[in-house]
Each structure stands twice: as structure tokens, then as C-alpha cells.
Motif scaffolding. Structure first.
Motif, PDB file in Angstrom:
ATOM      1  N   ARG A  63      -6.918  65.351  -6.383  1.00 17.56           N
ATOM      2  CA  ARG A  63      -5.468  65.791  -6.558  1.00 17.56           C
ATOM      3  C   ARG A  63      -5.523  67.250  -6.865  1.00 17.56           C
ATOM      4  O   ARG A  63      -6.598  67.944  -7.347  1.00 17.56           O
ATOM      5  CB  ARG A  63      -4.831  65.055  -7.714  1.00 17.56           C
ATOM      6  CG  ARG A  63      -5.495  65.286  -9.067  1.00 17.56           C
ATOM      7  CD  ARG A  63      -4.612  64.606 -10.173  1.00 17.56           C
ATOM      8  NE  ARG A  63      -5.484  64.791 -11.411  1.00 17.56           N
ATOM      9  CZ  ARG A  63      -5.637  65.668 -12.231  1.00 17.56           C
ATOM     10  NH1 ARG A  63      -5.056  66.811 -12.061  1.00 17.56           N
ATOM     11  NH2 ARG A  63      -6.408  65.527 -13.118  1.00 17.56           N
ATOM     12  N   LYS A  64      -4.497  68.210  -6.657  1.00 17.18           N
ATOM     13  CA  LYS A  64      -4.494  69.593  -6.913  1.00 17.18           C
ATOM     14  C   LYS A  64      -4.571  69.818  -8.503  1.00 17.18           C
ATOM     15  O   LYS A  64      -4.042  68.870  -9.331  1.00 17.18           O
ATOM     16  CB  LYS A  64      -3.092  70.182  -6.506  1.00 17.18           C
ATOM     17  CG  LYS A  64      -2.913  71.565  -6.486  1.00 17.18           C
ATOM     18  CD  LYS A  64      -1.802  72.070  -6.021  1.00 17.18           C
ATOM     19  CE  LYS A  64      -1.698  73.625  -5.893  1.00 17.18           C
ATOM     20  NZ  LYS A  64      -0.595  74.221  -5.469  1.00 17.18           N
ATOM     21  N   ASP A  65      -5.456  70.705  -8.773  1.00 12.94           N
ATOM     22  CA  ASP A  65      -5.815  70.974 -10.088  1.00 12.94           C
ATOM     23  C   ASP A  65      -4.515  71.943 -10.784  1.00 12.94           C
ATOM     24  O   ASP A  65      -4.445  73.004 -10.337  1.00 12.94           O
ATOM     25  CB  ASP A  65      -7.027  71.623 -10.295  1.00 12.94           C
ATOM     26  CG  ASP A  65      -7.474  71.624 -11.613  1.00 12.94           C
ATOM     27  OD1 ASP A  65      -7.034  70.994 -12.634  1.00 12.94           O
ATOM     28  OD2 ASP A  65      -8.416  72.571 -12.080  1.00 12.94           O
ATOM     29  N   GLU A  66      -3.746  71.232 -11.624  1.00 19.49           N
ATOM     30  CA  GLU A  66      -2.517  71.920 -12.208  1.00 19.49           C
ATOM     31  C   GLU A  66      -2.620  72.055 -13.613  1.00 19.49           C
ATOM     32  O   GLU A  66      -3.065  71.050 -14.376  1.00 19.49           O
ATOM     33  CB  GLU A  66      -1.246  71.128 -11.846  1.00 19.49           C
ATOM     34  CG  GLU A  66      -1.129  70.977 -10.190  1.00 19.49           C
ATOM     35  CD  GLU A  66       0.217  70.085  -9.789  1.00 19.49           C
ATOM     36  OE1 GLU A  66       0.688  69.523 -10.800  1.00 19.49           O
ATOM     37  OE2 GLU A  66       0.489  69.927  -8.745  1.00 19.49           O
ATOM     38  N   VAL A  67      -2.238  73.055 -14.157  1.00 20.98           N
ATOM     39  CA  VAL A  67      -2.069  73.239 -15.570  1.00 20.98           C
ATOM     40  C   VAL A  67      -0.879  72.368 -16.064  1.00 20.98           C
ATOM     41  O   VAL A  67       0.282  72.707 -15.525  1.00 20.98           O
ATOM     42  CB  VAL A  67      -2.078  74.566 -16.006  1.00 20.98           C
ATOM     43  CG1 VAL A  67      -1.843  74.906 -17.522  1.00 20.98           C
ATOM     44  CG2 VAL A  67      -3.141  75.474 -15.501  1.00 20.98           C
ATOM     45  N   LYS A  68      -0.975  71.771 -16.968  1.00 22.79           N
ATOM     46  CA  LYS A  68      -0.102  70.646 -17.623  1.00 22.79           C
ATOM     47  C   LYS A  68       0.479  71.430 -18.901  1.00 22.79           C
ATOM     48  O   LYS A  68      -0.523  72.188 -19.497  1.00 22.79           O
ATOM     49  CB  LYS A  68      -0.132  69.254 -17.620  1.00 22.79           C
ATOM     50  CG  LYS A  68      -0.615  68.857 -16.422  1.00 22.79           C
ATOM     51  CD  LYS A  68       0.217  68.066 -15.802  1.00 22.79           C
ATOM     52  CE  LYS A  68      -0.016  67.699 -14.324  1.00 22.79           C
ATOM     53  NZ  LYS A  68       0.727  66.555 -13.745  1.00 22.79           N
ATOM     54  N   HIS A  69       1.253  70.912 -19.501  1.00 29.43           N
ATOM     55  CA  HIS A  69       1.922  71.313 -20.949  1.00 29.43           C
ATOM     56  C   HIS A  69       0.886  70.532 -21.914  1.00 29.43           C
ATOM     57  O   HIS A  69       1.405  69.375 -22.012  1.00 29.43           O
ATOM     58  CB  HIS A  69       3.130  71.260 -21.134  1.00 29.43           C
ATOM     59  CG  HIS A  69       4.174  71.952 -20.146  1.00 29.43           C
ATOM     60  ND1 HIS A  69       4.329  73.124 -20.391  1.00 29.43           N
ATOM     61  CD2 HIS A  69       4.893  71.678 -19.268  1.00 29.43           C
ATOM     62  CE1 HIS A  69       5.128  73.697 -19.426  1.00 29.43           C
ATOM     63  NE2 HIS A  69       5.649  72.586 -18.743  1.00 29.43           N
ATOM     64  N   PRO A  70       0.060  71.221 -22.484  1.00 30.71           N
ATOM     65  CA  PRO A  70      -0.813  70.699 -23.691  1.00 30.71           C
ATOM     66  C   PRO A  70      -0.004  70.298 -24.662  1.00 30.71           C
ATOM     67  O   PRO A  70       1.148  70.632 -25.121  1.00 30.71           O
ATOM     68  CB  PRO A  70      -1.753  71.675 -23.918  1.00 30.71           C
ATOM     69  CG  PRO A  70      -1.309  73.002 -23.765  1.00 30.71           C
ATOM     70  CD  PRO A  70      -0.163  72.515 -22.647  1.00 30.71           C
ATOM     71  N   ILE A  71      -0.450  69.285 -25.308  1.00 35.59           N
ATOM     72  CA  ILE A  71      -0.060  68.733 -26.764  1.00 35.59           C
ATOM     73  C   ILE A  71      -0.303  69.638 -27.731  1.00 35.59           C
ATOM     74  O   ILE A  71      -1.627  70.211 -27.726  1.00 35.59           O
ATOM     75  CB  ILE A  71      -0.246  67.178 -27.049  1.00 35.59           C
ATOM     76  CG1 ILE A  71      -1.809  67.078 -26.996  1.00 35.59           C
ATOM     77  CG2 ILE A  71       0.153  66.384 -25.889  1.00 35.59           C
ATOM     78  CD1 ILE A  71      -2.256  65.466 -27.639  1.00 35.59           C
TER      79      ILE A  71
END
Length: 96
Positions: A63-71
């Protein structure tokens, strides 16, 4: 290849198993069946068969490496059984 008592004792020693006489006969029978099967495979004509590196032609799908909103730190520590204000608390495992 013949499966004899010496081979079974050597395998038992290498695998650190204790094998009694009854088990030894069962193991001898099973090993002989396996060896006979593998020797039977050697009889196949494989002159036009290319060697395979993998069993299928499938490749990994990444999958594409995407930055997600961290907790947040507080959310991460919220369900920890023991923690300080900043870290998880775990039992000490290294003794000095």
C-alpha cells in the motif's frame, strides 16, 4: 537409503529426544516411508522443466505509505495498566 537403529539414535540425540523401543519402530517405519517417497520423486523426468524460485507468480502488493494522524500521548497511555505521565511502566527484567 536404509533407516537403521544408528540413524534413529543419531536423530534422537540431535533433536534431544528420548525414544523408547516402540516409538523407535514407528519412527523407523515413518522415516522409511518418507525417504521412499522422496526417492520416487527422483524418478521423474524434469529435463524440460525450468527451476522455480517461487511457487506462484504472485508478487507482493504494497500500500502507499501515507502519514496518518497519530494519537496523542495521553490517548496512547489511556488503557495501559501502569504508566507515568509520559511512559509505559513495565516490570524490571534486567537485574544488576
Amino acid at each position: 537409503m536404509e533407516v537403521n537403529d544408528a540413524l534413529i539414535r543419531q536423530l534422537a540425540t540431535l533433536s534431544r529426544l528420548e525414544i523408547n523401543a516402540t516409538e523407535q519402530e514407528e519412527i523407523r517405519h515413518d522415516l522409511q516411508r518418507m525417504i521412499t517417497f522422496v526417492e520416487k520423486l527422483g524418478e521423474l523426468d524434469t529435463t524440460n522443466v525450468k527451476p522455480m524460485l517461487h511457487m506462484t507468480r504472485d508478487t507482493n502488493v504494497f500500500r502507499k505509505d501515507e502519514v496518518k494522524h497519530p494519537i496523542s500521548r495521553e490517548e496512547g497511555l489511556q488503557n495501559a495498566p501502569a504508566h507515568t505521565a509520559e511512559y509505559f511502566s513495565v516490570p524490571k527484567v534486567i537485574k544488576k
